[in-house]
Design an enzyme around this catalytic site. Structure first.
Site, PDB file in Angstrom:
ATOM      1  N   ASP A 220       0.738  -1.211   0.310  1.00  0.00           N
ATOM      2  CA  ASP A 220      -0.170  -0.268   0.195  1.00  0.00           C
ATOM      3  C   ASP A 220       1.065   1.492  -0.083  1.00  0.00           C
ATOM      4  O   ASP A 220       0.384   2.364  -0.595  1.00  0.00           O
ATOM      5  CB  ASP A 220      -0.812   0.072   1.362  1.00  0.00           C
TER       6      ASP A 220
ATOM      7  N   ASP B 183       0.540   6.027   1.634  1.00  0.00           N
ATOM      8  CA  ASP B 183      -1.137   5.568   2.075  1.00  0.00           C
ATOM      9  C   ASP B 183      -0.985   6.439   3.365  1.00  0.00           C
ATOM     10  O   ASP B 183      -1.187   7.788   3.675  1.00  0.00           O
ATOM     11  CB  ASP B 183      -1.306   4.136   2.077  1.00  0.00           C
TER      12      ASP B 183
ATOM     13  N   ASP C 213      -0.971   1.321  10.027  1.00  0.00           N
ATOM     14  CA  ASP C 213      -2.435   1.140   9.687  1.00  0.00           C
ATOM     15  C   ASP C 213      -2.212  -0.154  10.976  1.00  0.00           C
ATOM     16  O   ASP C 213      -1.158  -0.795  11.051  1.00  0.00           O
ATOM     17  CB  ASP C 213      -2.161   0.460   8.631  1.00  0.00           C
TER      18      ASP C 213
ATOM     19  N   ARG D 285      -7.215  11.420  10.385  1.00  0.00           N
ATOM     20  CA  ARG D 285      -6.644   9.944  11.675  1.00  0.00           C
ATOM     21  C   ARG D 285      -5.394   9.714  12.625  1.00  0.00           C
ATOM     22  O   ARG D 285      -5.112   9.674  12.359  1.00  0.00           O
ATOM     23  CB  ARG D 285      -7.025   9.546  10.345  1.00  0.00           C
TER      24      ARG D 285
END
Length: 407
Positions: free
Chosen positions: A206, A230, A234, A286
């Site tokens: 990613d 990205d 994560d 985020r």
């Protein structure tokens, strides 16, 4: 607890079905990867804490003590604040020998050269990985790490730059400390070695900075991150028992994603501590964005955001304590929180609570749900107020450490 055991059996059944989501970037989901996926699910089950509120309370108590004068300079790699957090049992390569990375090259993905970072991270057993000197490492493709590793960049200025991501897939007990990670790109995939005895075909990655996938007992500490293709970090597909601490994040849109999708209910076991980080210049959203799970966001400094700071969907539990939130000038972006894809009639039952947060420049936190801490608050010390955050985060990011001197 019985309900969670049942959920664990359901996860094993889901892995047995080998859905495309579970296979992720694994081009050939062979017997080796299948076994790792099953072992990772069991490890996540073992790492899960049935009473996350007690973990949050214990961390608060130790932060309070450290601020009362027992906060000495660290000479060893350990958590500065030794209270409980969700990655508290992570030991990394503590029980193993040292491995010194001396070569920044990454030009052989199947047979990595001794002395390179790729060769270090695939070795069997615990390993404490250090660096011989300053270096810039451009990862040709994603870096796959095996269990029980510490990557310790203290004493050297080490940049993971302009290459592929670090991937923690179906692994446990990993510490990453002191790296600069920036300008990561999506990888093209190909044949990549993922352990001493195995390599296989990987599909396109990613372009995250660090991607955790079915990983447990992970500690990411004192990392400086920016400009990844990205996300910066994560944590998805049943990852749990994670602490992200003392990091400095800048110049990025989607900073952290916790939870693979609204439909992947196995992420309900996800438990993550986000503590003592500085969310700095050029960030958009985020910080983190959460699905399912329990996320403790404590004593971080949010000095910049362009859209919102903390968001989520699919009823995550979020406990925000003692953070400093400085809202941007835009009057439409003063709200710290964002519930995505759900009407208020749904999200008002989600437990999102704010305690002792410092709100500045019009920042405001929209609470929802019932109080999270169920233990008697008189028996524990509360988190330090957001007014202390400048002290707690003043050394966020990769440290300027020197060999044979306190760090």
């Amino acid at each position: 607890m019985e309900a969670f055991k049942a959920a664990g059996l359901l996860m094993l059944l889901a892995l047995a079905l080998v859905s495309p989501m579970v296979k992720a970037n694994i081009g050939d989901f062979d017997e080796t990867w299948r076994k790792r996926a099953e072992e990772a699910t069991k490890a996540a089950h073992d790492a899960y804490t049935p009473n996350p509120e007690e973990v949050a309370n214990n961390l608060n108590e130790h932060v309070h003590k450290s601020m009362d004068g027992n906060n000495s300079t660290r000479r060893h790699l350990r958590k500065k604040h030794t209270g409980k957090c969700f990655g508290r049992d992570t030991t990394g390569g503590k029980a193993g020998p040292y491995y010194v990375v001396s070569n920044p090259a990454d030009d052989d993905l199947v047979n990595p050269k001794p002395g390179t970072l790729r060769h270090a991270v695939i070795q069997d057993g615990p390993l404490w990985i250090t660096f011989a000197h300053d270096m810039v490492i451009r990862l040709s493709e994603e870096l796959l790490i095996t269990d029980d590793k510490t990557i310790d960049a203290r004493g050297a200025n080490v940049h993971i730059f302009n290459g592929a991501q670090i991937t923690l897939q179906f692994v446990k007990n990993i510490i990453i400390h002191g790296l600069h990670i920036h300008e990561t790109k999506a990888g093209n995939g190909g044949m990549i070695r993922d352990s001493v005895n195995h390599y296989g075909f990987r599909t396109r990655s990613d372009g995250d900075g660090i991607s955790m996938y079915g990983a447990s007992r992970i500690w990411l500490d004192h990392i400086s991150m920016s400009h990844c293709q990205d996300g910066l970090i994560d944590a998805v597909m049943g990852s749990t028992a994670i602490t992200i601490s003392n990091c400095h994040f800048t110049h990025h849109n989607e900073v952290m994603l916790f939870g693979a999708s609204d439909s992947y209910s196995q992420d309900q076991l996800m438990q993550i501590t986000v503590a003592f980080n500085h969310f700095g210049k050029g960030l958009v959203q985020r910080m983190p964005r959460c699905r399912w799970g329990f996320v403790h966001v404590v004593n971080n400094d949010y000095t910049h955001w362009l859209m919102y700071a903390i968001g989520g969907s699919k009823h995550p539990t979020i406990l925000s304590q003692g953070n400093r939130f400085i809202a941007p000038p835009n009057p439409r972006c003063k709200e710290i929180t964002k519930r995505e894809y759900s009407p208020e009639s749904v999200w008002r039952s989600w437990s999102w609570r704010s305690e002792k947060d410092l709100m500045m420049n019009g920042a405001y936190f929209v609470k929802s749900g019932s109080p999270i801490l169920k233990v008697n608050r008189k028996d524990v010390m509360s988190a330090k107020s957001g007014t202390y955050v400048t002290r707690l985060t003043r050394f966020a990011g990769a440290l300027n450490c020197f060999v044979n001197k306190p760090c």
